[in-house]
Design an enzyme around this catalytic site. Structure first.
Site, short mmCIF file in Angstrom:
data_model
loop_
_atom_site.label_atom_id
_atom_site.label_comp_id
_atom_site.label_asym_id
_atom_site.label_seq_id
_atom_site.Cartn_x
_atom_site.Cartn_y
_atom_site.Cartn_z
N THR A 44 0.82 -1.22 0.00
CA THR A 44 0.00 0.00 0.00
C THR A 44 0.84 1.25 0.00
O THR A 44 0.49 2.27 -0.61
CB THR A 44 -0.93 0.00 1.23
N TYR A 58 -7.71 1.42 -3.76
CA TYR A 58 -6.54 1.88 -4.53
C TYR A 58 -5.89 0.67 -5.18
O TYR A 58 -6.22 -0.49 -4.87
CB TYR A 58 -5.54 2.56 -3.58
N THR A 124 1.56 -4.45 4.31
CA THR A 124 1.34 -4.68 5.75
C THR A 124 0.79 -6.07 6.04
O THR A 124 0.89 -6.56 7.15
CB THR A 124 0.34 -3.65 6.30
N ASP A 125 0.21 -6.73 5.00
CA ASP A 125 -0.48 -8.00 5.26
C ASP A 125 0.44 -9.09 5.79
O ASP A 125 0.06 -9.86 6.67
CB ASP A 125 -1.18 -8.51 3.99
N LYS A 197 -0.19 -7.44 12.76
CA LYS A 197 -1.21 -6.53 12.22
C LYS A 197 -2.54 -6.92 12.86
O LYS A 197 -2.95 -8.08 12.81
CB LYS A 197 -1.27 -6.66 10.70
N GLU A 317 -4.76 -28.52 27.84
CA GLU A 317 -6.01 -29.29 27.61
C GLU A 317 -5.78 -30.47 26.68
O GLU A 317 -6.70 -31.20 26.34
CB GLU A 317 -7.06 -28.35 26.98
#
Ligand code: DAS
Length: 360
Positions: A44, A58, A124-125, A197, A317
């Protein structure tokens, strides 16, 4: 519509004159300033929208590294900067091949005597996964900082330019040396080990379970903490020794799930599965047998939580000792997968793998 016409980087016209060897000369004598390379990969931060009002709609990965640098003329007060366009992709498209290409190039740059630090502009992903891989495999104490943006370069209040400025400041600072790979976003300095993120649109999306290491204030990096877990030169992994990474996958849990996805991974030849479990990594009763079958086939199983934050208790567990499972402690599924893939370049022994997960 030519998106790039809309890109009015504040100083596109005031391109910093390139000095010797392509370094954009800092305002002060070049030798007084550190040399920082910006390796661009897309995302981005390199995005462009149809208008400045397009903040979330975008085209990603269309603005080149030279324009990203030119949009921040203030960099000349911080360092001698030069850019490299290594990739131009949305970071959702990173895969093992592209990750290894980036890690090898950064490793090569860090070996050069005229490089003092590296900034990587990145989507950023998957920034957290890329940062973690570099944190575990680069053999240098020089600062490596990843940054990006939540708004495209053409948007009102684009966050990319300030993120680039702050990232170069951190990469140019001696205090950042030896802290492992860092992520600088939204004024904060995060450790690659902990940052994730957390929100799909907001500029404050990057958070660390135990908080940032510090922040950038008026052009100064302010550190308050340092990473404890081994990284870079203290890590047993070396990008120069890694030719490829084994196939590892994540099984995401949800109510009324079934074994289909897991069976497909097994059929495709996966070597390790990260179980992104409910809560502290728990396993529904109807998935107990399929997981044991997978383990019996020699597939490594790493239990962790599907939650953003948390801690998976060994033998909490689930009887991990009896089932010969590994637990990922506090790591997210995506980062657990990165660590598992690296660890399996060295061993498939579950006791050794558990040592590695406790260590990093
Ligand atoms: N698709 C996103 C990416 O490249 C855009 C971004 O947020 O950078 O990760």
């Amino acid at each position: 519509m030519n998106f790039l016409k809309l890109f009015k980087g504040a100083a596109v016209a005031a391109l910093v004159a390139a000095g010797p060897a392509g370094w954009a000369q800092a305002q002060a004598p070049a030798q007084a300033k550190p040399n920082i390379v910006i390796v661009a990969t897309g995302g981005t931060i390199a995005g462009a929208g149809a208008s400045s009002a397009n903040v979330n709609a975008y085209q990603s990965a269309v603005v080149g590294v030279d324009k990203l640098i030119a949009a921040v003329p203030e960099l000349r007060n911080v360092a001698n900067v030069r850019g490299e366009q290594l990739l131009q992709i949305g970071s959702e498209s990173f895969n093992n091949e592209r990750w290894l290409k980036l890690a090898r190039r950064v490793s090569e740059l860090l070996k050069s005597n005229d490089v003092d630090g590296v900034v990587i502009t990145h989507g950023t992903d998957t920034m957290e996964e890329t940062a973690y891989l570099l944190n575990l495999t680069l053999k240098s104490k020089k600062p490596v900082v990843l940054t990006g943006a939540m708004r495209p370069a053409t948007a009102l209040s684009a966050d990319g330019p300030l993120n680039v400025y702050n990232s170069v400041i951190v990469a140019a600072s001696k205090q950042a040396a030896g802290l492992g790979t860092l992520v600088v976003m939204n004024d904060e300095i995060h450790s690659a080990r902990d940052v994730i993120k957390t929100q799909s649109l907001k500029v404050e999306t990057f958070k660390s379970q135990y908080g940032p290491l510090g922040m950038v204030v008026e052009g100064e990096p302010r550190f308050y903490r340092a990473p404890i877990r081994p990284h870079t030169t203290q890590s047993e992994f070396d990008i120069e020794q890694i030719q490829s990474m084994p196939e590892t996958n994540v099984v995401y849990t949800y109510g009324n799930m079934n074994r289909t996805a897991m069976d497909a991974f097994i059929a495709s030849g996966t070597k390790g599965l990260v179980w992104a479990g409910f809560g502290a990594g728990s396993v529904p009763d109807y998935m107990d047998a399929p997981l044991k079958e997978a383990r019996a086939k020699g597939i490594v199983l790493v239990r962790t939580t599907r939650l953003a934050y948390g801690y998976t208790v060994r033998n909490g567990e689930t009887n991990d000792d009896k089932n010969d499972y590994v637990v990922a402690e506090d790591q997210t599924p995506g980062k657990s997968r990165i660590l598992l893939a690296l660890a399996m370049t060295k061993t498939h022994d579950t006791k050794e793998l558990q040592r590695i997960f406790w260590k990093y």
